[in-house]
Design a protein around this motif. Sequence first.
Motif, PDB file in Angstrom:
ATOM      1  N   VAL A 209       3.256  -9.491   3.413  1.00  0.00           N
ATOM      2  CA  VAL A 209       2.452  -8.426   2.809  1.00  0.00           C
ATOM      3  C   VAL A 209       1.123  -8.202   3.515  1.00  0.00           C
ATOM      4  O   VAL A 209       0.394  -7.266   3.173  1.00  0.00           O
ATOM      5  CB  VAL A 209       2.184  -8.735   1.319  1.00  0.00           C
ATOM      6  CG1 VAL A 209       3.479  -8.906   0.555  1.00  0.00           C
ATOM      7  CG2 VAL A 209       1.312  -9.976   1.154  1.00  0.00           C
ATOM      8  N   THR A 211      -1.811  -7.210   6.213  1.00  0.00           N
ATOM      9  CA  THR A 211      -2.079  -6.158   7.188  1.00  0.00           C
ATOM     10  C   THR A 211      -2.060  -6.796   8.576  1.00  0.00           C
ATOM     11  O   THR A 211      -2.812  -7.736   8.824  1.00  0.00           O
ATOM     12  CB  THR A 211      -3.461  -5.526   6.935  1.00  0.00           C
ATOM     13  OG1 THR A 211      -3.482  -4.955   5.633  1.00  0.00           O
ATOM     14  CG2 THR A 211      -3.767  -4.465   7.977  1.00  0.00           C
ATOM     15  N   ASP A 321      -2.989  -6.781  -2.339  1.00  0.00           N
ATOM     16  CA  ASP A 321      -1.670  -6.827  -1.716  1.00  0.00           C
ATOM     17  C   ASP A 321      -0.688  -7.619  -2.579  1.00  0.00           C
ATOM     18  O   ASP A 321       0.483  -7.250  -2.711  1.00  0.00           O
ATOM     19  CB  ASP A 321      -1.761  -7.474  -0.329  1.00  0.00           C
ATOM     20  CG  ASP A 321      -2.560  -6.640   0.650  1.00  0.00           C
ATOM     21  OD1 ASP A 321      -2.525  -5.404   0.526  1.00  0.00           O
ATOM     22  OD2 ASP A 321      -3.221  -7.229   1.527  1.00  0.00           O
ATOM     23  N   GLU A 329       2.558  -0.240  -5.846  1.00  0.00           N
ATOM     24  CA  GLU A 329       1.337   0.211  -5.192  1.00  0.00           C
ATOM     25  C   GLU A 329       0.475   1.036  -6.153  1.00  0.00           C
ATOM     26  O   GLU A 329       0.979   1.865  -6.897  1.00  0.00           O
ATOM     27  CB  GLU A 329       1.688   1.041  -3.954  1.00  0.00           C
ATOM     28  CG  GLU A 329       2.429   0.215  -2.910  1.00  0.00           C
ATOM     29  CD  GLU A 329       2.550   0.927  -1.591  1.00  0.00           C
ATOM     30  OE1 GLU A 329       1.790   1.880  -1.370  1.00  0.00           O
ATOM     31  OE2 GLU A 329       3.402   0.522  -0.798  1.00  0.00           O
ATOM     32  N   GLN A 430      -0.300   1.656   6.020  1.00  0.00           N
ATOM     33  CA  GLN A 430      -0.325   0.247   5.657  1.00  0.00           C
ATOM     34  C   GLN A 430      -1.502  -0.475   6.313  1.00  0.00           C
ATOM     35  O   GLN A 430      -1.538  -1.684   6.403  1.00  0.00           O
ATOM     36  CB  GLN A 430       0.994  -0.416   6.099  1.00  0.00           C
ATOM     37  CG  GLN A 430       2.206   0.157   5.395  1.00  0.00           C
ATOM     38  CD  GLN A 430       2.147  -0.009   3.908  1.00  0.00           C
ATOM     39  OE1 GLN A 430       1.846  -1.099   3.420  1.00  0.00           O
ATOM     40  NE2 GLN A 430       2.385   1.022   3.158  1.00  0.00           N
TER      41      GLN A 430
END
Length: 434
Positions: A209, A211, A321, A329, A430
């Motif tokens: 998850v 970044t 996240d 989301e 993302q």
Amino acid sequence: MDSISIPTLLAFLAVLLLVSGLFSLAETAMMASNRYRLRHRAAKGERGAKLALSLLGETDRLLGVILLGNNLINAASATLTAIIAKRLLGEEEWALAAGTVAVTFAILVVSEITPKVIGAAHADRLAPYVSYALVPLLRPPVTWIVGFVNLFVQGVLRLLRIRPASDASGTLTPDEVRSLVLEGQYFRGKHRALLANLFELDRITVDDVMTPRHLIHGIDLATKPAHLRQQLATSYHTRMPVFDDTLDNIVGVVHVKQIFPLAQAGEIDAAHLRPLLRPAYFVPAGTPLLTQLSQFQADRQRLGLVVDEYGELKGLVTIEDIIEEIIGEFTTSAPGGAETYKREADGSVLVDGMAPLRALNRRLGTHFPLDGPKTLNGLIVESLGDIPDAGLSFELSGHRVEIVQTQDRAVRVVRLLPPVGRAVPPLQTQGESA
């Protein structure tokens, strides 16, 4: 028996069959009852539920008493049927056979199948009530007889090398509980999805998850003050990692709202930013989300930098996240994010090659595998064994894809050809870090 009339014998037979049916109903209701519901009701003070749990804690004695009573009554029913058949039809062999068939049919319908179907269908409701009737039977001399019979039962089990379970109620594994949530009728829609996602937190790691490093938005202290001011003015994050010249040299994390006074005074530069920095919080790669959520809570942190075993920065993970893995989301879309995921008029979807596969599966309803590469680019390169040229179309994990753009030894833009999962609104990039 000769002095008792036929109607009286038939009445006795009917009573025996009904009592046998009650034993069958009690057996099925007790064995099919949900022990977790009974515990819940017992905790609320229901005496019947407490009795039922007590009886289920002695399953061997409970079944012994029920089967002893049931078999004695069925044997008595067969004997009484033979007497009735002899008096009505004579002593011929066909008369005895007819009586056997008749009593077998009556036992099946009245004493076995019907009560057991009722007991199985309403087990949780009936178990507390039948417990009141069974408790008096679990006393001497009935228990003496049952104990004597159980001696032989234990001997047979030892010969077969079968060990009875120490806990009749058993325990449920996380996977079994998850199946109950997904297949049961107690939770529907969003509630069911939320609970199911909770059970996944221990299987998903921060790597799934986070970044990725190349999408982290951070502040470079080595850059010019004018660029710093522009970067902070256009930032959509609340917290940002701060580094000196390269992401391998993280010096801290800054809360953007603390920079506002500096912006008003026109003093945004490295010298004025350093006193505002908080120590960076590092997270080992491969940490399960459930563990990391607990760590965030214990350490009062919201943002962590994911590092591998060599201390190299891999990505950035936030508490948002993790929460999004539970409830879906909810964060505000980043500026320009709609162009990263774009649904075309023909039903196809343009996707950033660096998009995480988990995000695609969740947002588009695709079914890309999650046990290997984390991004669409990684999955394509692994599948083909090479970096494809633009224009190539092929099937990937059951989905038709077309390479739109490749750059810098990576797939940058991919077109998912229709049909693509479920209809979705424009998706966000993302690259958000906080």
